[in-house]
Design a protein around this motif. Structure first.
Motif, PDB file in Angstrom:
ATOM      1  N   THR A 119      -2.628 -12.558   3.919  1.00  0.00           N
ATOM      2  CA  THR A 119      -3.191 -11.288   3.445  1.00  0.00           C
ATOM      3  C   THR A 119      -2.678 -10.069   4.203  1.00  0.00           C
ATOM      4  OG1 THR A 119      -5.094 -11.414   4.945  1.00  0.00           O
ATOM      5  CG2 THR A 119      -5.315 -12.472   2.774  1.00  0.00           C
ATOM      6  N   ASN A 245      -8.822  -4.697 -11.408  1.00  0.00           N
ATOM      7  CA  ASN A 245      -8.066  -4.044 -12.476  1.00  0.00           C
ATOM      8  C   ASN A 245      -8.977  -3.812 -13.680  1.00  0.00           C
ATOM      9  OD1 ASN A 245      -6.289  -3.268 -14.488  1.00  0.00           O
ATOM     10  ND2 ASN A 245      -4.734  -4.768 -13.942  1.00  0.00           N
ATOM     11  N   TYR A 340     -10.311  -0.776   1.742  1.00  0.00           N
ATOM     12  CA  TYR A 340      -8.875  -0.491   1.777  1.00  0.00           C
ATOM     13  C   TYR A 340      -8.521   0.598   2.786  1.00  0.00           C
ATOM     14  CZ  TYR A 340      -9.655  -2.879  -2.626  1.00  0.00           C
ATOM     15  OH  TYR A 340     -10.053  -3.779  -3.578  1.00  0.00           O
ATOM     16  N   ASN A 343      -5.177   0.522   4.507  1.00  0.00           N
ATOM     17  CA  ASN A 343      -3.949   0.457   3.725  1.00  0.00           C
ATOM     18  C   ASN A 343      -2.877   1.360   4.319  1.00  0.00           C
ATOM     19  OD1 ASN A 343      -4.964  -1.325   1.879  1.00  0.00           O
ATOM     20  ND2 ASN A 343      -4.988   0.073   0.151  1.00  0.00           N
ATOM     21  N   ASN A 626      -5.512  -0.383  -8.893  1.00  0.00           N
ATOM     22  CA  ASN A 626      -4.454  -1.376  -8.695  1.00  0.00           C
ATOM     23  C   ASN A 626      -3.718  -1.151  -7.381  1.00  0.00           C
ATOM     24  OD1 ASN A 626      -5.155  -2.422 -11.152  1.00  0.00           O
ATOM     25  ND2 ASN A 626      -3.275  -1.845 -12.213  1.00  0.00           N
ATOM     26  N   ARG A 627      -3.357   0.097  -7.125  1.00  0.00           N
ATOM     27  CA  ARG A 627      -2.576   0.374  -5.920  1.00  0.00           C
ATOM     28  C   ARG A 627      -3.412   0.218  -4.658  1.00  0.00           C
ATOM     29  NH1 ARG A 627       2.510   2.596  -6.503  1.00  0.00           N
ATOM     30  NH2 ARG A 627       3.153   2.766  -8.683  1.00  0.00           N
ATOM     31  N   SER A 629      -5.926  -2.008  -4.290  1.00  0.00           N
ATOM     32  CA  SER A 629      -6.118  -3.450  -4.082  1.00  0.00           C
ATOM     33  C   SER A 629      -4.819  -4.159  -3.719  1.00  0.00           C
ATOM     34  CB  SER A 629      -6.725  -4.087  -5.338  1.00  0.00           C
ATOM     35  OG  SER A 629      -5.890  -3.899  -6.455  1.00  0.00           O
ATOM     36  N   GLN A 630      -3.671  -3.566  -4.104  1.00  0.00           N
ATOM     37  CA  GLN A 630      -2.374  -4.177  -3.811  1.00  0.00           C
ATOM     38  C   GLN A 630      -1.697  -3.554  -2.586  1.00  0.00           C
ATOM     39  OE1 GLN A 630      -0.240  -3.701  -7.512  1.00  0.00           O
ATOM     40  NE2 GLN A 630      -1.802  -4.823  -8.667  1.00  0.00           N
ATOM     41  N   ASN A 631      -2.401  -2.642  -1.919  1.00  0.00           N
ATOM     42  CA  ASN A 631      -1.829  -1.952  -0.754  1.00  0.00           C
ATOM     43  C   ASN A 631      -0.464  -1.348  -1.116  1.00  0.00           C
ATOM     44  OD1 ASN A 631      -1.498  -0.932   1.798  1.00  0.00           O
ATOM     45  ND2 ASN A 631      -1.343  -2.911   2.824  1.00  0.00           N
ATOM     46  N   ASP A 632      -0.469  -0.587  -2.209  1.00  0.00           N
ATOM     47  CA  ASP A 632       0.774  -0.052  -2.767  1.00  0.00           C
ATOM     48  C   ASP A 632       0.694   1.474  -2.852  1.00  0.00           C
ATOM     49  OD1 ASP A 632       3.271  -0.013  -3.930  1.00  0.00           O
ATOM     50  OD2 ASP A 632       2.539  -0.460  -5.947  1.00  0.00           O
TER      51      ASP A 632
END
Length: 636
Positions: A119, A245, A340, A343, A626-627, A629-632
């Protein structure tokens, strides 16, 4: 008392036994952190001994907080009068409760020593939702115990050692007045220390620490996992559901077409210009106050770029820094309180660091106040200036921070010591409850009779005037872009502002000494637009992530922003505010003709336009979830 008598007393005394057993539990956190680092050492190839010491020292604060929560029941049981605690069965119950807490502490940290490999972050309360429907989770855990046998053995050894070291007091029966007075003082001290440990401090300005506070000790986001511990991460995120999502759009390509937060430089962009950037975030400067209590800001606005409607993206100070400095809005929860919060993000500081800028954040409160230093670190600011760096408490307001006037003078002079170009930000503090100003200004700015905050606004406005006077004499001044905004609104009394639209109206002002940015633009500007606007003005030529838009981009014909107001989405575009729930538009207001929001125009509104707005709004929300939760949230 001789040494033997003292030893006997310590062996029997309940408070001494409790403190000893708590220390054993604290040592378990320390050993688990060592195990975590050894197990994941490959993730930290450049970690030095001095950095490790710093990270472990920072971790003590989080260990104490988790310890106070995990052993809270044990502390209460042991702190009760000896009438109860001398009972042998009672002591066994207390011992089993302590053992249960220590087992959970060790198990959770050991499990994360393994899980972290997959993770890259400490486990949070989201794990309960993530694996809620997995029927084979027990089998996975059993297999992991054997696969990572060395972690299992280390965990068992720590649990065994902790249990063997546990000390049960034999009790001392007292009947003297002196004992009961001493007991009461001990009880009060223990209660105070426990609360302080849970919160991460006892200062007036200390907010309960959360995951983001780990950033104050790290140089890289991944290091926060060393500072944190798993029980703390889980406890601090209970009730904070991880984002999922929403599936407004199943196709990633379609979603990116409707809205993407990735900003890419134009191939026709002019050369980057390395101007200094100064961002002033003013505490509680509501839009209602402009033209009434802010003569300096009013005069500066006449030579600056302003906007018809300037909007905050949240209602709290902790919402402002992510919005203003990193173009991250508040959607559903304040960003730094989400799971998050650690992040990787980009910000004005991190983006301009890549261009060789010196970056610094200023806040006149005690270092660590409000968690501002933690967010500044996570946002990439290389320097932090708080009360400690100011160097004196002579100008302390007694509650929050150094008075704005002296601290803004310190800010102006301090920037002259920074290597140019620099990007700095200062968060003021004096226009805050309990609404006091320095004694020498009480006759100059007396109580207005409307709200006690107003005199504070007048005081800080004058402090800004003096700041610009000092700044204008510095050699860096002429090559600087100034941005002035507020964190949120406060103390609204005018019906034209005291409503769901006015609650978010603040100043947003762009000023350059050469007068290049001037005028009042129609439409909406928001806090999240500040970062992309500044980078756009500097002709920044690297990609980055921002949920706002460049207000100076002439190709952008529909400047708008999204506000999450108590789970109602408010969309500001042009001079109209649209209100949506999850399914439909519930209200439409014309802010120009109806500042008090008395007439709902939804029935007369263009349904095609509403559908287009909802399409873009839902795309922003889905990208955000989305970003997160995806660390984006960065562009590598």
């Amino acid at each position: 008392m001789n040494i033997t008598e003292i030893k006997q007393y310590l062996k029997k005394d309940v408070f001494c036994a409790m403190l000893y057993n708590l220390f054993i539990a604290l040592c378990a956190f320390f050993l688990c952190r060592i195990l975590f680092l050894l197990t994941n050492i490959s993730c930290y190839p450049d970690l030095t001994f001095s950095r490790t010491v710093t990270l472990f020292a920072g971790g003590l604060r989080f260990d104490l907080s988790a310890l106070a929560y995990m052993t809270g029941l044990y502390i209460v049981l042991m702190a009760l009068p000896e009438t109860f605690t001398q009972n042998r069965i009672y002591q066994k119950i207390a011992r089993y409760i302590w053992i249960a807490a220590v087992v959970l502490i060790i198990f959770a940290n050991c499990a994360d020593s393994i899980y972290f490999k997959f993770t890259g972050t400490r486990t949070t309360a989201g794990v309960f939702t993530e694996f809620a429907d997995d029927s084979n989770i027990a089998l996975v855990i059993v297999e992991s115990l054997f696969q990572y046998w060395y972690v299992t053995i280390a965990g068992i050894a720590m649990i065994y050692g902790a249990i063997k070291l546990y000390h049960t007091p034999t009790g001392i029966w007292h009947r003297s007045i002196k004992f009961y007075i001493t007991y009461l003082l001990q009880f009060m001290l223990i209660a105070c220390l426990a609360v302080g440990a849970m919160r991460g401090g006892l200062g007036k300005t200390t907010r309960p620490i959360n995951l983001n506070n780990a950033q104050a000790y790290v140089q890289k986001p991944l290091e926060s996992a060393i500072v944190l511990n798993t029980p703390f991460s889980v406890l601090r995120t209970l009730g904070h559901k991880p984002y999922s999502n929403p599936h407004y759009y199943d196709s990633k390509e379609e979603l990116e077409t409707i809205f993407t937060p990735v900003v890419k430089p134009s191939e026709q962009s002019a050369a980057f210009r390395p101007m200094n950037v100064v961002v002033l975030i003013l505490e509680s400067f509501s839009g209602e106050f402009l033209g009434r209590y802010t003569p300096f800001l009013d005069s500066l606005s006449e030579h600056s770029l302003t906007f018809e409607y300037s909007i905050a993206n949240g209602r709290k100070s902790i919402d402002a820094m992510p919005s203003v400095l990193a173009s991250i809005p508040r959607i559903h929860d304040p960003y730094i309180l989400t799971v998050y919060a650690n992040n990787r993000i980009n910000s004005l500081a991190s983006c301009l660091n890549k261009k060789g800028y010196t970056t610094a954040f200023y806040h006149g409160a005690p270092n660590g106040s409000m968690g501002f230093d933690a967010f500044a670190a996570s946002a990439g600011f290389s320097k932090y200036y708080g009360m400690d760096q100011y160097g004196s408490k002579d100008a302390f307001d007694g509650t929050w921070a150094i008075w704005d006037e002296p601290f803004l003078q310190f800010y102006a002079n301090s920037m002259s010591t920074l290597q140019q170009p620099f990007m700095t930000s200062c968060f003021t503090a004096s226009s805050h409850h309990p609404f006091r100003i320095p004694d020498e200004y009480k006759d100059i700015y007396p109580e207005s009779g409307i709200h006690p905050l107003h005199k504070c606004i007048r005081y800080t406005d004058n402090a800004l005037r003096l700041f610009f006077e000092t700044a204008s004499r510095q050699e860096w001044f002429d090559n600087t872009l100034f941005v002035i905004t507020a964190d949120h609104t406060n103390a609204l009394t005018d019906p034209n502002f005291n409503n769901d639209a006015g609650l978010y109206r603040i100043p947003i002002i762009f000023y350059t000494p050469d007068g290049e940015l001037q005028g009042k633009m129609k439409g909406v500007a928001a806090q999240i637009d500040i970062m992309p606007t500044v980078l756009g003005y500097l002709n920044y030529d690297l990609p980055y992530v921002a949920f706002g838009q460049n207000l100076l981009d002439s190709t952008n014909q529909a400047r708008a922003t999204l506000i999450d107001n108590n789970n109602t989405y408010q969309w500001f575009q042009d001079s109209i505010m649209y209100c949506f729930n999850d399914k439909e538009c519930k209200a439409v207001y014309n802010l120009t003709d109806d500042a008090t929001l008395s007439t709902n125009l939804v029935e007369q509104s263009d349904t095609t336009k509403i559908a287009a707005i909802r399409k873009r709004m839902t795309a922003i929300i889905q990208q955000y979830y989305n970003r997160m939760s995806q660390n984006d949230l960065t562009v590598e």
